[in-house]
Design a protein around this motif. Structure first.
Motif, PDB file in Angstrom:
ATOM      1  N   HIS A 284       0.795  -1.232   0.000  1.00  0.00           N
ATOM      2  CA  HIS A 284       0.000   0.000   0.000  1.00  0.00           C
ATOM      3  C   HIS A 284       0.826   1.280   0.000  1.00  0.00           C
ATOM      4  O   HIS A 284       0.301   2.345  -0.293  1.00  0.00           O
ATOM      5  CB  HIS A 284      -0.909   0.032   1.230  1.00  0.00           C
ATOM      6  CG  HIS A 284      -1.784  -1.152   1.360  1.00  0.00           C
ATOM      7  ND1 HIS A 284      -2.936  -1.321   0.626  1.00  0.00           N
ATOM      8  CD2 HIS A 284      -1.663  -2.271   2.124  1.00  0.00           C
ATOM      9  CE1 HIS A 284      -3.495  -2.467   0.942  1.00  0.00           C
ATOM     10  NE2 HIS A 284      -2.746  -3.067   1.850  1.00  0.00           N
ATOM     11  N   ALA A 285       2.075   1.215   0.388  1.00  0.00           N
ATOM     12  CA  ALA A 285       2.887   2.428   0.532  1.00  0.00           C
ATOM     13  C   ALA A 285       4.334   2.127   0.164  1.00  0.00           C
ATOM     14  O   ALA A 285       4.778   0.989   0.253  1.00  0.00           O
ATOM     15  CB  ALA A 285       2.810   2.940   1.970  1.00  0.00           C
ATOM     16  N   ALA A 286       5.044   3.176  -0.255  1.00  0.00           N
ATOM     17  CA  ALA A 286       6.450   3.025  -0.640  1.00  0.00           C
ATOM     18  C   ALA A 286       7.182   4.340  -0.425  1.00  0.00           C
ATOM     19  O   ALA A 286       6.565   5.402  -0.349  1.00  0.00           O
ATOM     20  CB  ALA A 286       6.555   2.602  -2.105  1.00  0.00           C
ATOM     21  N   SER A 287       8.508   4.254  -0.327  1.00  0.00           N
ATOM     22  CA  SER A 287       9.320   5.453  -0.201  1.00  0.00           C
ATOM     23  C   SER A 287      10.736   5.153  -0.659  1.00  0.00           C
ATOM     24  O   SER A 287      11.246   4.052  -0.440  1.00  0.00           O
ATOM     25  CB  SER A 287       9.344   5.948   1.252  1.00  0.00           C
ATOM     26  OG  SER A 287      10.063   7.156   1.338  1.00  0.00           O
ATOM     27  N   ARG A 288      11.350   6.148  -1.289  1.00  0.00           N
ATOM     28  CA  ARG A 288      12.755   6.033  -1.691  1.00  0.00           C
ATOM     29  C   ARG A 288      13.488   7.267  -1.204  1.00  0.00           C
ATOM     30  O   ARG A 288      12.975   8.371  -1.275  1.00  0.00           O
ATOM     31  CB  ARG A 288      12.887   5.955  -3.215  1.00  0.00           C
ATOM     32  CG  ARG A 288      12.358   4.679  -3.796  1.00  0.00           C
ATOM     33  CD  ARG A 288      12.610   4.567  -5.283  1.00  0.00           C
ATOM     34  NE  ARG A 288      12.573   5.864  -5.941  1.00  0.00           N
ATOM     35  CZ  ARG A 288      13.150   6.110  -7.094  1.00  0.00           C
ATOM     36  NH1 ARG A 288      13.798   5.186  -7.721  1.00  0.00           N
ATOM     37  NH2 ARG A 288      13.066   7.302  -7.636  1.00  0.00           N
ATOM     38  N   GLY A 289      14.709   7.053  -0.758  1.00  0.00           N
ATOM     39  CA  GLY A 289      15.551   8.168  -0.346  1.00  0.00           C
ATOM     40  C   GLY A 289      15.370   8.527   1.111  1.00  0.00           C
ATOM     41  O   GLY A 289      14.444   8.072   1.767  1.00  0.00           O
ATOM     42  N   PRO A 290      16.237   9.387   1.649  1.00  0.00           N
ATOM     43  CA  PRO A 290      16.118   9.821   3.041  1.00  0.00           C
ATOM     44  C   PRO A 290      15.127  10.976   3.165  1.00  0.00           C
ATOM     45  O   PRO A 290      14.705  11.562   2.172  1.00  0.00           O
ATOM     46  CB  PRO A 290      17.532  10.290   3.375  1.00  0.00           C
ATOM     47  CG  PRO A 290      18.041  10.819   2.076  1.00  0.00           C
ATOM     48  CD  PRO A 290      17.448   9.916   1.013  1.00  0.00           C
ATOM     49  N   LEU A 291      14.780  11.306   4.383  1.00  0.00           N
ATOM     50  CA  LEU A 291      13.982  12.495   4.640  1.00  0.00           C
ATOM     51  C   LEU A 291      14.872  13.707   4.340  1.00  0.00           C
ATOM     52  O   LEU A 291      16.037  13.721   4.730  1.00  0.00           O
ATOM     53  CB  LEU A 291      13.547  12.499   6.106  1.00  0.00           C
ATOM     54  CG  LEU A 291      12.422  13.435   6.504  1.00  0.00           C
ATOM     55  CD1 LEU A 291      11.147  13.093   5.755  1.00  0.00           C
ATOM     56  CD2 LEU A 291      12.178  13.364   7.996  1.00  0.00           C
ATOM     57  N   PRO A 292      14.366  14.719   3.642  1.00  0.00           N
ATOM     58  CA  PRO A 292      15.229  15.840   3.249  1.00  0.00           C
ATOM     59  C   PRO A 292      15.505  16.859   4.349  1.00  0.00           C
ATOM     60  O   PRO A 292      16.103  17.885   4.082  1.00  0.00           O
ATOM     61  CB  PRO A 292      14.458  16.475   2.093  1.00  0.00           C
ATOM     62  CG  PRO A 292      13.041  16.144   2.355  1.00  0.00           C
ATOM     63  CD  PRO A 292      13.041  14.805   3.034  1.00  0.00           C
ATOM     64  N   ILE A 293      15.073  16.605   5.564  1.00  0.00           N
ATOM     65  CA  ILE A 293      15.364  17.515   6.671  1.00  0.00           C
ATOM     66  C   ILE A 293      15.950  16.720   7.834  1.00  0.00           C
ATOM     67  O   ILE A 293      15.658  15.542   7.990  1.00  0.00           O
ATOM     68  CB  ILE A 293      14.116  18.301   7.129  1.00  0.00           C
ATOM     69  CG1 ILE A 293      13.017  17.349   7.598  1.00  0.00           C
ATOM     70  CG2 ILE A 293      13.607  19.208   6.047  1.00  0.00           C
ATOM     71  CD1 ILE A 293      11.829  18.050   8.208  1.00  0.00           C
ATOM     72  N   PRO A 294      16.786  17.360   8.646  1.00  0.00           N
ATOM     73  CA  PRO A 294      17.400  16.652   9.773  1.00  0.00           C
ATOM     74  C   PRO A 294      16.376  16.359  10.871  1.00  0.00           C
ATOM     75  O   PRO A 294      15.302  16.960  10.902  1.00  0.00           O
ATOM     76  CB  PRO A 294      18.459  17.637  10.265  1.00  0.00           C
ATOM     77  CG  PRO A 294      17.989  18.966   9.821  1.00  0.00           C
ATOM     78  CD  PRO A 294      17.233  18.748   8.543  1.00  0.00           C
ATOM     79  N   PRO A 295      16.719  15.455  11.766  1.00  0.00           N
ATOM     80  CA  PRO A 295      15.800  15.149  12.864  1.00  0.00           C
ATOM     81  C   PRO A 295      15.674  16.335  13.814  1.00  0.00           C
ATOM     82  O   PRO A 295      16.574  17.155  13.935  1.00  0.00           O
ATOM     83  CB  PRO A 295      16.446  13.953  13.558  1.00  0.00           C
ATOM     84  CG  PRO A 295      17.878  14.001  13.174  1.00  0.00           C
ATOM     85  CD  PRO A 295      17.941  14.653  11.828  1.00  0.00           C
ATOM     86  N   SER A 296      14.541  16.390  14.472  1.00  0.00           N
ATOM     87  CA  SER A 296      14.332  17.434  15.468  1.00  0.00           C
ATOM     88  C   SER A 296      15.116  17.085  16.729  1.00  0.00           C
ATOM     89  O   SER A 296      15.658  15.993  16.864  1.00  0.00           O
ATOM     90  CB  SER A 296      12.841  17.551  15.795  1.00  0.00           C
ATOM     91  OG  SER A 296      12.409  16.370  16.453  1.00  0.00           O
ATOM     92  N   GLU A 297      15.137  18.022  17.651  1.00  0.00           N
ATOM     93  CA  GLU A 297      15.810  17.798  18.921  1.00  0.00           C
ATOM     94  C   GLU A 297      15.228  16.588  19.652  1.00  0.00           C
ATOM     95  O   GLU A 297      15.929  15.852  20.332  1.00  0.00           O
ATOM     96  CB  GLU A 297      15.631  19.053  19.786  1.00  0.00           C
ATOM     97  CG  GLU A 297      16.742  19.297  20.750  1.00  0.00           C
ATOM     98  CD  GLU A 297      16.559  20.636  21.438  1.00  0.00           C
ATOM     99  OE1 GLU A 297      16.231  20.609  22.639  1.00  0.00           O
ATOM    100  OE2 GLU A 297      16.723  21.679  20.778  1.00  0.00           O
ATOM    101  N   GLN A 298      13.924  16.366  19.477  1.00  0.00           N
ATOM    102  CA  GLN A 298      13.241  15.261  20.139  1.00  0.00           C
ATOM    103  C   GLN A 298      13.478  13.920  19.434  1.00  0.00           C
ATOM    104  O   GLN A 298      13.158  12.886  19.973  1.00  0.00           O
ATOM    105  CB  GLN A 298      11.731  15.509  20.186  1.00  0.00           C
ATOM    106  CG  GLN A 298      11.335  16.717  20.986  1.00  0.00           C
ATOM    107  CD  GLN A 298      11.275  17.976  20.137  1.00  0.00           C
ATOM    108  OE1 GLN A 298      12.034  18.171  19.210  1.00  0.00           O
ATOM    109  NE2 GLN A 298      10.365  18.864  20.460  1.00  0.00           N
ATOM    110  N   GLY A 299      13.970  13.929  18.208  1.00  0.00           N
ATOM    111  CA  GLY A 299      14.202  12.702  17.445  1.00  0.00           C
ATOM    112  C   GLY A 299      13.077  12.393  16.491  1.00  0.00           C
ATOM    113  O   GLY A 299      13.297  12.233  15.301  1.00  0.00           O
ATOM    114  N   GLN A 300      11.863  12.302  16.993  1.00  0.00           N
ATOM    115  CA  GLN A 300      10.691  12.095  16.147  1.00  0.00           C
ATOM    116  C   GLN A 300       9.449  12.479  16.929  1.00  0.00           C
ATOM    117  O   GLN A 300       9.465  12.465  18.160  1.00  0.00           O
ATOM    118  CB  GLN A 300      10.585  10.651  15.683  1.00  0.00           C
ATOM    119  CG  GLN A 300      10.148   9.675  16.764  1.00  0.00           C
ATOM    120  CD  GLN A 300       9.899   8.280  16.229  1.00  0.00           C
ATOM    121  OE1 GLN A 300      10.669   7.781  15.428  1.00  0.00           O
ATOM    122  NE2 GLN A 300       8.844   7.658  16.685  1.00  0.00           N
TER     123      GLN A 300
END
Length: 160
Positions: A91-107
């Motif tokens: 049902h879902a797919a993704s390629r590549g990394p997230l284009p922004i860095p993680p927040s201070e909290q992580g997620q």
């Protein structure tokens, strides 16, 4: 603050990015309530599992020290510390990394709404919190079952 996010309709990478940007912009913790909005019930929760797995993989695609912000050296990030996410589900797919860095909290924190068998199973795997009916051990609701017991069949007797 927890925002409802359907697991259907938008790309997993777009959803992960919007939630992560919101986590950057607000100093307090922010959460996402992942639900599923398309029938049949078993399929919508199968879809939700895939979306959450992809979103969490995208949130984890950057190592904590990958964001360099080195203006003099002209390096935004250490690309060796950013892992691509190449996941393909039914049902879902993704390629590549997230284009922004993680927040201070992580997620963002993940919440799941619903107390039915499929919703509780989804919450047990991924959620930090659950919105559910206020049943107790002494007065269990119609969908009560021992913790860790997966739903055996769609809960066709209940309507929402």
């Amino acid at each position: 603050m927890t925002l409802p996010k359907s697991s259907t309709g938008r790309s997993s990478s777009g959803r992960a990015g919007r939630l992560e940007r919101g986590d950057h912009l607000r100093p307090r913790r922010r959460g996402a309530n992942f639900g599923a909005t398309i029938p049949p019930r078993a399929e919508k929760y199968e879809h939700a599992h895939e979306v959450i797995q992809i979103v969490q993989a995208l949130w984890g695609s950057w190592d904590k020290d990958a964001w360099l912000l080195d203006v003099d050296g002209k390096r935004f990030a250490d690309m060796d510390k950013i892992q691509p996410v190449n996941l393909q589900g039914k049902h879902a797919a993704s390629r590549g990394p997230l284009p922004i860095p993680p927040s201070e909290q992580g997620q963002p924190v993940i919440f799941q709404a619903g107390g039915g068998g499929y919703g509780l199973e989804l919450a047990g795997r991924y959620a930090s919190g659950v919105y559910a009916n206020p049943y107790t051990i002494e007065t269990p609701g119609p969908s009560a079952r021992p913790c860790g017991t997966p739903p055996s069949a769609p809960d066709a007797t209940r309507t929402r």
